[in-house]
Design a protein around this motif. Structure first.
Motif, PDB file in Angstrom:
ATOM      1  N   ARG A   1       1.557 -28.559  14.144  1.00  0.00           N
ATOM      2  CA  ARG A   1       1.744 -28.574  12.686  1.00  0.00           C
ATOM      3  C   ARG A   1       2.017 -27.178  12.143  1.00  0.00           C
ATOM      4  O   ARG A   1       2.850 -27.005  11.261  1.00  0.00           O
ATOM      5  CB  ARG A   1       0.535 -29.188  12.000  1.00  0.00           C
ATOM      6  N   ARG A   2       1.330 -26.215  12.664  1.00  0.00           N
ATOM      7  CA  ARG A   2       1.561 -24.832  12.215  1.00  0.00           C
ATOM      8  C   ARG A   2       2.968 -24.372  12.578  1.00  0.00           C
ATOM      9  O   ARG A   2       3.656 -23.745  11.784  1.00  0.00           O
ATOM     10  CB  ARG A   2       0.514 -23.914  12.820  1.00  0.00           C
TER      11      ARG A   2
ATOM     12  N   ARG B   1       5.739 -25.842  10.320  1.00  0.00           N
ATOM     13  CA  ARG B   1       5.952 -25.257   8.987  1.00  0.00           C
ATOM     14  C   ARG B   1       7.110 -24.265   8.969  1.00  0.00           C
ATOM     15  O   ARG B   1       7.768 -24.097   7.963  1.00  0.00           O
ATOM     16  CB  ARG B   1       4.682 -24.563   8.513  1.00  0.00           C
TER      17      ARG B   1
END
Length: 190
Positions: free
Chosen positions: A69-70, A73
């Motif tokens: 998820r990081r 981004r």
């Protein structure tokens, strides 16, 4: 030739975006499979070993969600898979492989064969999930199956049966991966 390079770049970027935007099914599947393996092996191997092994798999899978998820981004600026994501993908496979290596001496041949069926499924699922990052896929398969391959070298009369199971597990996903690699490198192919 410029069209091929542009198309390859676009395809690679699309596959990377798919890997980063995945809804978490790959990580969730590790949690589900770990619960099933726990039910399958409960009472057959020492409880402490089973808990440490599968807790490790689950913890690394959870960390992998955070890392993915990081990285997702900043996907617009990414041209390739971030090394930390690749490491987390391979780490979960290594947790599976090392846990199986530690548990194998306590298992019967039939239990070990059933565990190899689970590994075949993990390997096959990885071939589609990790399509956008072949190095991560190959690292995943090696980390998953190498510990059992090494175990096969140390087993006495069961060595060939276990080695055959490891080879079958590697073949489950690799057949697909080899075909994809050939298609990606073939000139004029989409």
């Amino acid at each position: 030739m410029a069209l091929r390079t542009t198309r390859d770049s676009y395809t690679q970027r699309a596959l990377l975006t798919r890997l980063l935007e995945e809804p978490g099914a790959a990580e969730a599947s590790h949690l589900i499979v770990a619960a099933l393996v726990a039910a399958l092996l409960w009472g057959r191997i020492p409880t402490a070993l089973l808990v440490v092994w599968l807790s490790g798999v689950m913890a690394i899978a959870a960390v992998r969600v955070f890392v993915r998820r990081r990285a997702g981004r900043s996907r617009r600026t990414l041209a390739r898979t971030p090394p930390i994501l690749r490491f987390s993908i391979i780490a979960v496979a290594l947790a599976w492989g090392l846990g199986a290596f530690a548990a194998a001496p306590f298992l019967t041949v039939s239990d070990l064969a059933l565990l190899m069926v689970v590994f075949c499924g993990l390997s096959a699922a990885a071939s589609s999930t990790l399509l956008g990052d072949p190095p991560a896929y190959y690292g995943y398969v090696v980390a998953l199956l190498l510990p059992l391959g090494l175990l096969a070298l140390h087993l006495g009369e069961l060595r060939f049966e276990v080695f055959g199971a490891v080879v079958a597990g590697a073949g489950a996903g690799d057949d697909f991966a080899v075909r994809v690699a050939l298609l990606r490198r073939a000139p004029g192919r989409a």
